[in-house]
Motif scaffolding. Sequence first.
Motif, short mmCIF file in Angstrom:
data_model
loop_
_atom_site.label_atom_id
_atom_site.label_comp_id
_atom_site.label_asym_id
_atom_site.label_seq_id
_atom_site.Cartn_x
_atom_site.Cartn_y
_atom_site.Cartn_z
N HIS A 102 0.83 -1.21 0.00
CA HIS A 102 0.00 0.00 0.00
C HIS A 102 0.86 1.26 0.00
CE1 HIS A 102 -3.38 -2.58 0.61
NE2 HIS A 102 -2.80 -3.12 1.68
N HIS A 103 0.77 2.04 -1.10
CA HIS A 103 1.57 3.25 -1.20
C HIS A 103 1.25 4.23 -0.07
CE1 HIS A 103 2.21 1.71 -5.28
NE2 HIS A 103 3.32 2.44 -5.26
N GLU A 104 -0.06 4.39 0.24
CA GLU A 104 -0.44 5.38 1.27
C GLU A 104 0.23 5.05 2.59
OE1 GLU A 104 -3.67 3.14 0.55
OE2 GLU A 104 -2.48 3.56 -1.24
N ALA A 105 0.27 3.75 2.91
CA ALA A 105 0.86 3.34 4.19
C ALA A 105 2.36 3.69 4.20
CB ALA A 105 0.66 1.85 4.40
N ALA A 106 3.01 3.49 3.06
CA ALA A 106 4.45 3.77 2.99
C ALA A 106 4.72 5.27 3.06
CB ALA A 106 5.04 3.18 1.71
N PHE A 107 3.86 6.06 2.39
CA PHE A 107 4.12 7.50 2.31
C PHE A 107 3.76 8.23 3.60
CE2 PHE A 107 3.13 7.24 -2.55
CZ PHE A 107 4.34 6.60 -2.75
N ASN A 158 0.60 8.56 -7.82
CA ASN A 158 0.26 8.13 -6.45
C ASN A 158 0.73 9.14 -5.42
OD1 ASN A 158 -1.14 5.71 -6.38
ND2 ASN A 158 0.70 4.56 -6.95
N ILE A 159 1.94 9.66 -5.64
CA ILE A 159 2.49 10.63 -4.69
C ILE A 159 1.62 11.88 -4.69
CG2 ILE A 159 4.46 12.17 -4.23
CD1 ILE A 159 6.30 9.89 -5.18
N GLY A 160 1.31 12.38 -5.89
CA GLY A 160 0.49 13.58 -5.99
C GLY A 160 -0.84 13.43 -5.28
N ARG A 161 -1.47 12.27 -5.49
CA ARG A 161 -2.81 12.06 -4.93
C ARG A 161 -2.79 11.83 -3.43
NH1 ARG A 161 -3.93 7.62 -9.27
NH2 ARG A 161 -4.09 8.94 -11.10
N GLU A 178 0.26 18.09 -11.21
CA GLU A 178 -1.07 17.95 -11.84
C GLU A 178 -2.03 17.15 -10.97
OE1 GLU A 178 0.78 17.85 -16.26
OE2 GLU A 178 -0.36 16.08 -15.65
N GLU A 179 -1.47 16.14 -10.27
CA GLU A 179 -2.32 15.24 -9.48
C GLU A 179 -2.49 15.70 -8.03
OE1 GLU A 179 -3.76 12.35 -10.55
OE2 GLU A 179 -2.96 12.60 -12.58
N GLN A 180 -1.69 16.70 -7.66
CA GLN A 180 -1.60 17.05 -6.24
C GLN A 180 -2.95 17.46 -5.64
OE1 GLN A 180 1.93 19.32 -5.54
NE2 GLN A 180 1.43 19.67 -3.38
N CYS A 181 -3.31 16.81 -4.53
CA CYS A 181 -4.61 17.07 -3.89
C CYS A 181 -4.45 17.95 -2.65
CB CYS A 181 -5.24 15.76 -3.45
SG CYS A 181 -5.54 14.66 -4.81
N HIS A 182 -3.25 18.00 -2.06
CA HIS A 182 -3.07 18.72 -0.79
C HIS A 182 -2.07 19.86 -0.98
CE1 HIS A 182 -5.19 15.45 1.24
NE2 HIS A 182 -4.51 14.65 0.45
N PRO A 183 -2.29 21.00 -0.33
CA PRO A 183 -1.38 22.14 -0.49
C PRO A 183 -0.10 21.97 0.33
CG PRO A 183 -3.13 22.70 1.02
CD PRO A 183 -3.38 21.28 0.62
#
Length: 448
Positions: free
Chosen positions: A69-74, A105-108, A136-141
């Motif tokens: 899971h990418h989210e868990a790693a990041f 994935n990183i951006g999101r 382009e994908e970034q969701c958080h500032p």
Amino acid sequence: MKLAIVGTGYVGLVTGVCLASIGHSVVCVDVDREKVAQLQGGRVPFFEPGLDELLQEQVHAKRLSFTIHHEAAFDQAEVIIIAVGTPQGIDGLPDLRALIEVARNIGRTVNHDVIVVIKSTVPVGTNHFLSQIIAEEQCHPVSIQMASNPEFLREGSAVYDTFHGDRIVIGAAGEGVANTLEALYRPLHIPFLHTDIRSAEMIKYASNAFLATKISFINEIANLCERLGATIEDVARGMGMDQRIGEKFLRAGIGYGGSCFPKDVKALMGMAELSDYTFQILQAVERVNRMQQLRLVEKAEKRLGDLRGQRIALLGLSFKPDTDDMREAPSLAIADALLKRGAQVVGYDPVSMENARNFLPAQIELCESAEQALEGVDAAFLLTEWIEFTMPVFALLLQRMKVSVVFDGRNCLDAPALARLGIEYHPIGRGIDAQLVTTSFQEKGREP
Ligand SMILES: NC(=O)c1ccc[n+]([C@@H]2O[C@H](COP(=O)([O-])OP(=O)(O)OC[C@H]3O[C@@H](n4cnc5c(N)ncnc54)[C@H](O)[C@@H]3O)[C@@H](O)[C@H]2O)c1
Ligand SMILES: O=c1ccn([C@@H]2O[C@H](COP(=O)(O)OP(=O)(O)O[C@H]3O[C@H](CO)[C@@H](O)[C@H](O)[C@H]3O)[C@@H](O)[C@H]2O)c(=O)[nH]1
């Protein structure tokens, strides 16, 4: 420091394990579920000396873990190091699809400030390209800063190389990023080189292409030594003693293989072409390497005549010793050429048998031991200098198995020992009959 490493191949896993061992807290993520399951069970999915023990130690110390899971790693990672594969694409340039997916994935996902480090080998300009995808994908500032940190480890000595590298190259736009990465690697006590991002990307290709050039160069000198009656090892030693040349990467043989040199040489030529520039030296380096891979086949044809129906053992199948990696191994081109000439081919490798099954054509009989492979052969080809082949006992095995002709593509066998045992030996680049050379010069009306 809290780190996420994306990709658990030769580079990602070794980097993750070694960075954990200098005190960082590392989470490795990979899309390959089977690989991650093996790693979670404490097993390294490929052969790399010293890695198993170190991995188990770090998992036990709770500094190293694995996930799909990418989210868990990041989550909470201060630095994300990307080490996914960049295999050769259809146009010669690397296929960046895995990297693009990771950038998305990183951006999101990432919701805190982070430094993203590209460790994969990528064409000049890729960091910039990936930073655009992330934006382009970034969701958080949040602040996501990029850096290039190419990897120089060799397979088969990857752990040693990580702890004893010649340099750590950090390509970054700002001092803050460069300082953080320097702090990350400082315990390794390896000299740093700080550059801009594009230069760091280029350093990786220039280094690999230069090493490949050195190999093709010495192989051409070896081919000439055979014709002119000189001995390549002496010549290489004499050249290498000049510190401007250096003794390393002057081993003549059947050319370079592996997952890096062939692909990176092509990529650099591809980058040149896109810039309306022809990289002429590299065109020759590649041509020489392709030709060199078939030197033993040529020698065998010269010595044994038509190879149809002749039984030939290939000893050592991986692209170099101490690895089970079969990517672009010279054994593949050699097996193919022998089959095309109608030879019966058998193969053996001390470690890479499982991979060899997936890479070599089904007609090739794979054997469980060198002894089995040598049964009833007309000739043996030595393709990878595994230590078991360089031991004196191996020469005795050749004698016991009544092998009368050996072609050595790595010049790793003991010529006088083989001669004493009555085995005919054909290495690379050792001129055998200087008298013939003199005659041929004289025939052409020239004194040598
Ligand atoms: N092998 C080497 O000796 C070496 C040395 C220096 C640099 N490099 C470079 O490093 C990079 C990696 O090489 P390698 O040999 O370790 O590759 P590898 O093929 O062994 O491993 C790549 C890993 O990335 C994983 N992966 C693919 N897509 C992914 C994704 N979206 N998310 C997470 N994981 C993903 C794959 O499942 C695989 O486990 C390449 O660019 C290569 O050129 C390799
Ligand atoms: O004098 C030599 C040295 C090497 N080789 C061949 O060259 C290939 C590559 O060998 P090596 O460089 O030892 O292995 P790799 O693991 O491919 O490592 C290279 O490729 C990596 C991936 O980019 C880089 O990180 C390393 O610095 C670079 O050495 C192999 O087929 C070797 O047999 C020779 O024929 N003669």
